[in-house]
Every structure is written in structure tokens, then in C-alpha cells.
Design an enzyme around this catalytic site. Structure first.
Site, short mmCIF file in Angstrom:
data_model
loop_
_atom_site.label_atom_id
_atom_site.label_comp_id
_atom_site.label_asym_id
_atom_site.label_seq_id
_atom_site.Cartn_x
_atom_site.Cartn_y
_atom_site.Cartn_z
CB SER A 1 -0.85 -0.02 1.28
OG SER A 1 -1.44 1.24 1.50
CE1 TYR B 1 -4.50 -2.18 4.98
CE2 TYR B 1 -3.38 -0.11 4.53
CZ TYR B 1 -4.05 -1.23 4.07
OH TYR B 1 -4.27 -1.41 2.72
P1 NAD Z 1 -11.78 -6.10 -0.46
O1 NAD Z 1 -12.39 -5.99 0.89
O2 NAD Z 1 -12.54 -5.68 -1.66
O3 NAD Z 1 -11.28 -7.60 -0.71
C1 NAD Z 1 -10.56 -8.31 0.25
C2 NAD Z 1 -10.83 -9.79 0.06
O4 NAD Z 1 -10.02 -10.49 1.02
C3 NAD Z 1 -12.28 -10.19 0.33
O5 NAD Z 1 -12.75 -11.02 -0.72
C4 NAD Z 1 -12.21 -10.96 1.65
O6 NAD Z 1 -13.16 -12.00 1.76
C5 NAD Z 1 -10.80 -11.52 1.58
N1 NAD Z 1 -10.26 -11.87 2.89
C6 NAD Z 1 -10.34 -11.15 4.05
N2 NAD Z 1 -9.76 -11.83 5.05
C7 NAD Z 1 -9.30 -12.99 4.52
C8 NAD Z 1 -8.60 -14.11 5.05
N3 NAD Z 1 -8.29 -14.18 6.35
N4 NAD Z 1 -8.28 -15.12 4.21
C9 NAD Z 1 -8.62 -15.07 2.90
N5 NAD Z 1 -9.29 -14.05 2.35
C10 NAD Z 1 -9.62 -13.02 3.15
O7 NAD Z 1 -10.40 -5.29 -0.32
P2 NAD Z 1 -9.40 -4.68 -1.42
O8 NAD Z 1 -9.51 -3.22 -1.31
O9 NAD Z 1 -9.55 -5.34 -2.72
O10 NAD Z 1 -8.01 -5.07 -0.73
C11 NAD Z 1 -7.15 -6.06 -1.24
C12 NAD Z 1 -5.73 -5.75 -0.76
O11 NAD Z 1 -5.32 -4.49 -1.27
C13 NAD Z 1 -5.57 -5.69 0.75
O12 NAD Z 1 -4.33 -6.29 1.13
C14 NAD Z 1 -5.51 -4.20 1.02
O13 NAD Z 1 -4.82 -3.89 2.20
C15 NAD Z 1 -4.78 -3.73 -0.22
N6 NAD Z 1 -4.94 -2.31 -0.52
C16 NAD Z 1 -6.19 -1.79 -0.78
C17 NAD Z 1 -6.30 -0.45 -1.06
C18 NAD Z 1 -7.62 0.19 -1.37
O14 NAD Z 1 -7.67 1.42 -1.40
N7 NAD Z 1 -8.69 -0.57 -1.59
C19 NAD Z 1 -5.16 0.37 -1.07
C20 NAD Z 1 -3.94 -0.20 -0.79
C21 NAD Z 1 -3.83 -1.54 -0.52
#
Ligand code: NAD
Length: 258
Positions: free
Chosen positions: A140, A153
Site C-alpha cells: 500500500s 495497517y
Molecule cells: P476487499 O475488501 O474488496 O477484498 C478483500 C478480500 O479479502 C475479500 O474477498 C475478503 O473475503 C478476503 N479476505 C479477508 N480476510 C481474509 C482471510 N483471512 N483469508 C482469505 N481471504 C480473506 O479489499 P481490497 O480493497 O480489494 O483489498 C485487497 C488488498 O489491497 C488488501 O491487502 C488491502 O490492504 C490492499 N490495498 C487496498 C487499497 C484500497 O484502497 N482498496 C489500497 C492499498 C492496498
């Protein structure tokens, strides 16, 4: 860039960024295992992407060693190997540190860091055997920068850099590369959940959270899109040499520049 039948295990691929990466990989000729805590959503995502020769759903809590090992084995049984790991599953929990429940801290650390460790350990076994592989970790902007309320985080996402850099060094002699993608704010369920939470914690409107907290430092006040991240994930998966390893690529509309 083409994946030519390469096999990717993408964690957290039932939703958001992981789902977009799985979709992009299939479009590039890859085969994907959609590993997620939410099996129903993973099954629906796999069906949407293709038949069982192209996409399978794998039930996996990335913080559970037995489930991770079983999920990787299921992938290898279905597709013969695993060439690409996208360690992407993640959650967000925001609190000021003085109110941060220890259980929440541990839960977040387990999903992000234990999850990255366990999936890496299970996948490199197969990658080392074949002498090639790509490890891709979802970091991130918070791998490089801090924000209030996000102690767990930010600590976890900084930790991901350390794991990836170590894996770049350990994996090199086996033809395994390790890199981190560092997105800015991407409008997924993970971010939508934070908007009212941050508004409450910071005592400002949801509009101000979006404009000032999330997009205030970008060059154009735009959210990063899941497709932007998927494109970078494809480059990292398909890259052929160790020239690109141990790196973290920030994709954030200029919010953070290295
Ligand atoms: P999201 O909530 O849309 O998707 C996350 C997915 O992870 C979900 O399908 C959930 O069921 C699954 N999940 C949660 N806990 C789990 C576990 N213990 N085992 C297996 N699966 C699990 O979130 P996203 O925004 O797509 O985030 C994905 C990644 O991107 C994360 O690591 C997040 O920190 C990172 N990220 C997101 C953003 C953003 O702005 N959305 C920015 C930077 C980094």
C-alpha cells in the site's frame, strides 16, 4: 504481456483488487485459483472467469496454516503447479492507538503478515522445484507512509516490504522474483467501509474524508482503479528476469512518490 497458461494463486480474489487481478490474468491466458475466506463469492468469481480448466475457487483463511497448505495443494492438483502467488487478502481496522483493541491488532497482523508468510512458504516449495516463480505482495502507499488511526495497517504494510525483499534474495537462485504493489486509495468494499468510520473518528464529513484524507495529496484528485493495479500485477507476473525483483511499485495518482 501474456501468461501462456501460467498458474496464479490469488488470495482475497473474491472481491476488489484481487478479483480484478484474477480477471486480468485469465484475459492474458493465465489460469487462476481464487482463494478466499468467502467461498461462495470465490465460487461465483471463478464461474464468471471461466470453466474449471481456467479458474477454480479455493476456500482459504490465509491466517490458518492448514487451510493455506490445503489450498495450495488443491491448486497444484488442479493445474499441475503454481507459478505466481498474489498475496492480496487484507482487511482494514482503524482506531486511535489508545483505543486499539489488542485482538484487532493481532487479527490484522495475522491476515496481512502471517497470511503473506504462510502462502509464500507453501508456494515456494513448488516454485523452487521448477526453478521459476513470481511472488507478488499487495502492499500500500501505507508501506511507505503513515496515516493516523492506522497503526496496525501501516505496521503490517511496512512489514510486507521486509518479507518481499528477503524473498527476492532467497528466491533469486531458484528463479523466483518477489515484488510489492503499493496502491493508493482504490474504491473497493475495504475503502467504502472506512469512509464513515474515518468521518466519525476525525469528526469531519464523509465528503471531506474522500477529498482531503484520501485524495488530497494526489496529482488529480482521482481514485486509483482496480484495473490499474491489475495491469501492474500482470507486468510483475510476466516479467522474465531477476532485473525486476525486491521492488515496490507505487500506483497512487502521485499521492506518494519514491
Ligand atoms: P476487499 O475488501 O474488496 O477484498 C478483500 C478480500 O479479502 C475479500 O474477498 C475478503 O473475503 C478476503 N479476505 C479477508 N480476510 C481474509 C482471510 N483471512 N483469508 C482469505 N481471504 C480473506 O479489499 P481490497 O480493497 O480489494 O483489498 C485487497 C488488498 O489491497 C488488501 O491487502 C488491502 O490492504 C490492499 N490495498 C487496498 C487499497 C484500497 O484502497 N482498496 C489500497 C492499498 C492496498
Amino acid at each position: 504481456m501474456k501468461l501462456d497458461g501460467k498458474v496464479a494463486l490469488v488470495t482475497g480474489a473474491a472481491s476488489g483488487i484481487g478479483h480484478a487481478i484474477a480477471k486480468r490474468y485469465v484475459a492474458a491466458g493465465g489460469r487462476v485459483a481464487i482463494a478466499d475466506l468467502n467461498l461462495d463469492a470465490a465460487t461465483a468469481a471463478a464461474k464468471e472467469l471461466g470453466d474449471a480448466k481456467t479458474a477454480i475457487a479455493v476456500a482459504m483463511d490465509v491466517a490458518n496454516e492448514d487451510q493455506v497448505n490445503a489450498g495450495v495443494e488443491k491448486t497444484v492438483q488442479a493445474f499441475g503447479t503454481v507459478d505466481i502467488l498474489v498475496s492480496n487478502a487484507g482487511i482494514q481496522i482503524v482506531h486511535p492507538i489508545e483505543d486499539f483493541p489488542y485482538a484487532d491488532w493481532k487479527k490484522l497482523m495475522a491476515i496481512h503478515l502471517d497470511g503473506a508468510f504462510l502462502t509464500t512458504k507453501a508456494c515456494v516449495k513448488h516454485m523452487y522445484k521448477q526453478g521459476s516463480g513470481a511472488l507478488i505482495y499487495m502492499g500500500s502507499v501505507h508501506s511507505h507512509e503513515a496515516s493516523p488511526l492506522k497503526s496496525a495497517y501501516v505496521a503490517a504494510k511496512h512489514g510486507i516490504l521486509g518479507l518481499a525483499r528477503t524473498m527476492a534474495k532467497e528466491g533469486a537462485k531458484h528463479g523466483v522474483r518477489a515484488n510489492v504493489i503499493c496502491p493508493g486509495f482504490v474504491r473497493t468494499p475495504l475503502v467504502d467501509k472506512q469512509i464513515p468510520e474515518q468521518a466519525k473518528e476525525l469528526g469531519i464529513t464523509e465528503e471531506r474524508v474522500i477529498k482531503e484524507v484520501m485524495l488530497g495529496e494526489t496529482v488529480d484528485k482521482e481514485f486509483t482503479m482496480v484495473e490499474d493495479i491489475a495491469e501492474v500485477a500482470l507486468v510483475l507476473a510476466a516479467f522474465k528476469t531477476n532485473a525486476l525483483t525486491g521492488e515496490s511499485i507505487i500506483v497512487s495518482h502521485g499521492w506518494h512518490m519514491n
